[in-house]
Design an enzyme around this catalytic site. Sequence first.
Site, PDB file in Angstrom:
ATOM      1  N   GLY A 167       0.833  -1.198   0.000  1.00 27.74           N
ATOM      2  CA  GLY A 167       0.000   0.000   0.000  1.00 27.74           C
ATOM      3  C   GLY A 167       0.865   1.244   0.000  1.00 27.74           C
ATOM      4  CB  CYS A 168       0.218   4.628   1.331  1.00 31.43           C
ATOM      5  SG  CYS A 168       1.116   6.166   1.532  1.00 31.43           S
ATOM      6  CG  PHE A 169       5.742   4.748  -1.410  1.00 27.05           C
ATOM      7  CD1 PHE A 169       5.216   5.958  -1.028  1.00 27.05           C
ATOM      8  CD2 PHE A 169       6.278   4.631  -2.702  1.00 27.05           C
ATOM      9  CE1 PHE A 169       5.206   7.053  -1.883  1.00 27.05           C
ATOM     10  CE2 PHE A 169       6.270   5.715  -3.572  1.00 27.05           C
ATOM     11  CZ  PHE A 169       5.725   6.930  -3.151  1.00 27.05           C
ATOM     12  CD1 TRP A 170       4.929   8.579   1.437  1.00 27.70           C
ATOM     13  CD2 TRP A 170       3.012   9.465   2.219  1.00 27.70           C
ATOM     14  NE1 TRP A 170       4.586   9.634   0.635  1.00 27.70           N
ATOM     15  CE2 TRP A 170       3.426  10.200   1.085  1.00 27.70           C
ATOM     16  CE3 TRP A 170       1.835   9.825   2.877  1.00 27.70           C
ATOM     17  CZ2 TRP A 170       2.696  11.284   0.594  1.00 27.70           C
ATOM     18  CZ3 TRP A 170       1.107  10.904   2.400  1.00 27.70           C
ATOM     19  CH2 TRP A 170       1.534  11.636   1.273  1.00 27.70           C
ATOM     20  N   GLY A 171       3.637   4.598   4.600  1.00 27.18           N
ATOM     21  CA  GLY A 171       3.328   3.752   5.769  1.00 27.18           C
ATOM     22  C   GLY A 171       4.236   2.535   5.843  1.00 27.18           C
TER      23      GLY A 171
END
Length: 317
Positions: A167-171
């Site tokens: 999913g969102c690579f920030w997380g």
Amino acid sequence: MRKTYLLFLFTFILFTTCGQGNQRDSANSKNKNEVMNYNTLTPEEERVIIHKGTERPFTGEYVDNKVAGIYYCKRCDAPLYRSEDKFESDCGWPSFDDEIEGAIKRVRDADGRRTEIICNNCGAHLGHVFLGEGFTPKQTRHCVNSISMKFVPTKKEGFTKAYFASGCFWGTEYFFMKAPGVKQTSVGFMGGHVEHPTYEQVCQKNTGHLETTEVVFDPAETSYQEMVKLFFETHDFTQTNGQGPDIGPQYLSCIFYSDPAEKAIAKKYIDILTEKGYRVATMLKPASTFWKAEDYHQQYYEYKGTMPYCHKYTAIF
Ligand SMILES: [Zn+2]
């Protein structure tokens, strides 16, 4: 000369003492010269290895050892177990669901109930093996005394890179960058057909890329196995259309493996989760070019000082 003679005498006495009650051990079929090459044991090692004692639970050196490497016989240095086959059983002793081929001999324990495991090379007592307990898909638990083994970590030149999409690579990056043994992380894109993709292009959902985190870790401090566990424990790997509120092909769950060993470890954990009743949506794909994302995406939460909205840690293993 006198010293050498004493050492010889001591080892000979040790051997003859140990041999008692173990007449059928393979050790006894070896000639004296080979036996002479066995490592000298401390009294505590001797109590467990020769006299089939048991170390107290949760006291052994390797109970919580998660570093990649090989476990050898303390007495004869024969390789016994691989770190990939070690799992946490909470029983207080190192547990393995497989052995190095031909390394272990199973014998009926003196108690008539359990199955004792000994080193197939020298007959050293290791512990017991239990079947059908449901810990791992192999349904096998080698319960081994730490003191019967000697661990040697895998020697690798430099650090290892691993690639995970959840999913969102920030997380995804948020959790990996905090993990022990991880030296560096970057976010970017992998698995698509467009070269040098931008974030905006990937958001169009037609480049084939997944938002991916590159994790650089020191194999002397942690292992690929630990990385795979953290991957599964920090996102919803059963979601089939994205991750959390982020819907789209770029947010799918995927492990990009770099070699057959990584693939086997990733598959092992998918099998474990399937056994536990999860419908795992995670894909397994060979790693391809990692295209680093724009600078403002790197270490995003660290920079912002906030927490991920779509990832959280849940202990599973
Ligand atoms: Zn041995």
